[in-house]
Design a protein around this motif. Structure first.
Motif, mmCIF file in Angstrom:
data_model
loop_
_atom_site.group_PDB
_atom_site.id
_atom_site.type_symbol
_atom_site.label_atom_id
_atom_site.label_comp_id
_atom_site.label_asym_id
_atom_site.label_seq_id
_atom_site.Cartn_x
_atom_site.Cartn_y
_atom_site.Cartn_z
ATOM 1 N N LEU A 80 47.805 -19.826 20.378
ATOM 2 C CA LEU A 80 47.361 -19.234 19.228
ATOM 3 C C LEU A 80 46.425 -18.024 19.307
ATOM 4 N N LEU A 81 45.370 -18.226 20.099
ATOM 5 C CA LEU A 81 44.426 -17.305 20.254
ATOM 6 C C LEU A 81 45.159 -16.143 21.009
ATOM 7 N N ASP A 82 45.860 -16.296 21.894
ATOM 8 C CA ASP A 82 46.653 -14.838 22.422
ATOM 9 C C ASP A 82 47.310 -13.990 21.791
ATOM 10 N N VAL A 83 47.810 -14.769 20.489
ATOM 11 C CA VAL A 83 48.464 -14.101 19.324
ATOM 12 C C VAL A 83 47.393 -12.835 18.915
ATOM 13 N N TYR A 84 46.186 -13.361 18.609
ATOM 14 C CA TYR A 84 45.389 -12.375 18.062
ATOM 15 C C TYR A 84 44.649 -11.434 19.141
ATOM 16 N N LEU A 85 44.699 -11.915 20.208
ATOM 17 C CA LEU A 85 43.960 -11.167 21.608
ATOM 18 C C LEU A 85 44.794 -10.356 22.442
ATOM 19 N N SER A 86 45.992 -10.476 22.446
ATOM 20 C CA SER A 86 46.835 -9.754 23.251
ATOM 21 C C SER A 86 46.927 -8.560 22.824
ATOM 22 N N PRO A 87 46.839 -7.383 23.751
ATOM 23 C CA PRO A 87 47.040 -5.842 23.459
ATOM 24 C C PRO A 87 48.416 -5.528 22.713
ATOM 25 N N ALA A 88 48.547 -4.399 21.863
ATOM 26 C CA ALA A 88 49.509 -3.876 21.219
ATOM 27 C C ALA A 88 50.507 -3.580 22.351
ATOM 28 N N SER A 89 51.750 -3.446 21.719
ATOM 29 C CA SER A 89 52.709 -3.223 22.736
ATOM 30 C C SER A 89 52.519 -1.847 23.544
ATOM 31 N N ARG A 90 52.923 -1.884 24.826
ATOM 32 C CA ARG A 90 52.550 -0.810 25.756
ATOM 33 C C ARG A 90 53.483 0.521 25.088
ATOM 34 N N GLU A 91 54.457 0.256 24.708
ATOM 35 C CA GLU A 91 55.476 1.157 24.070
ATOM 36 C C GLU A 91 54.794 1.996 22.908
ATOM 37 N N ARG A 92 54.027 1.293 22.092
ATOM 38 C CA ARG A 92 53.432 1.910 21.013
ATOM 39 C C ARG A 92 51.974 2.662 21.237
ATOM 40 N N ASP A 93 51.257 1.957 22.171
ATOM 41 C CA ASP A 93 49.796 2.424 22.272
ATOM 42 C C ASP A 93 49.562 3.324 23.602
ATOM 43 N N GLU A 94 50.536 3.123 24.605
ATOM 44 C CA GLU A 94 50.455 3.870 25.671
ATOM 45 C C GLU A 94 51.082 5.291 25.567
ATOM 46 N N PRO A 95 50.438 6.475 26.214
ATOM 47 C CA PRO A 95 51.066 7.550 26.471
ATOM 48 C C PRO A 95 52.425 7.501 27.454
ATOM 49 N N ASP A 96 52.966 8.473 27.184
ATOM 50 C CA ASP A 96 54.354 8.426 27.983
ATOM 51 C C ASP A 96 53.772 8.752 29.625
#
Length: 203
Positions: free
Chosen positions: A172-188
């Motif tokens: 449950l805690l991991d759902v809130y603490l895990s970073p956003a998806s790499r595809e959305r947040d990281e540059p190419d």
């Protein structure tokens, strides 16, 4: 009397009959305990934060969360109609007593949340009373974590230690603490500057 001194008892719906009765939707555990209710405070539509006292002539339970309510001085459908959607309040000092392991939401704000496996986690910040399920908002590592308020997950409150004991499901805690998806947040991915030939081709 202010709203901070009260708890939300329920709200009013449509009128019932011609003699001033209204349908009351009651947010209480045992409606039968309120059969002898003598007075309530109403927060009327369009007047947020202002409480108006009313005597109660009769409260007649109709279902687990619904009753017919007759207020003193409200003797006709015309007098009752303006009360539609009003909220009902009672003083906190008159809340029914609970068992030792039970608690009211307002009592545990600021308590430390202690998980059976992980130990101390964070602090109780608020509660969200939703139609399907009540949720507890806990501040954990700078994030708000929502915990369903059910017996399987929230076991008991210790008033002396100001701690709320829980049994959180794994992950449950991991759902809130895990970073956003790499595809959305990281540059190419950067693979170095273009060669002279690539720059020439792009012209």
């Amino acid at each position: 009397m202010t709203i901070d001194d009260c708890y939300l008892l329920g709200s009013l719906g449509k009128t019932h009959g011609l003699k001033g009765f209204v349908v009351a939707f009651m947010d209480v555990a045992d409606l039968d305990e309120y059969r002898g209710l003598k007075s309530v405070y109403l927060e009327l539509p369009g007047k947020p934060g202002k409480l108006v006292p009313y005597g109660v002539d009769k409260l007649q339970p109709q279902a687990d969360d619904r009753a017919l309510l007759k207020l003193t001085g409200i003797d006709s459908i015309e007098a009752a109609e303006p009360l539609r959607n009003a909220k009902l309040y009672r003083p906190l000092a008159e809340l029914p007593e609970l068992e030792d392991d039970q608690f009211y939401f307002h009592d545990v704000i600021g308590y430390t949340v202690v998980d059976a496996v992980l130990g101390e986690l964070g602090t109780v910040e608020t509660f969200y009373e939703m139609p399907q399920q009540d949720l507890m908002g806990m501040r954990y590592k700078g994030k708000e974590v929502l915990v369903p308020v059910v017996d399987e997950l929230v076991s008991r409150a210790d008033q002396a230690e100001k701690k709320l004991y829980v049994n959180l499901p794994e992950g449950l805690l991991d759902v809130y603490l895990s970073p956003a998806s790499r595809e959305r947040d990281e540059p190419d991915e950067f693979d170095g500057p273009d060669t002279d030939e690539e720059q020439e081709d792009q012209k």
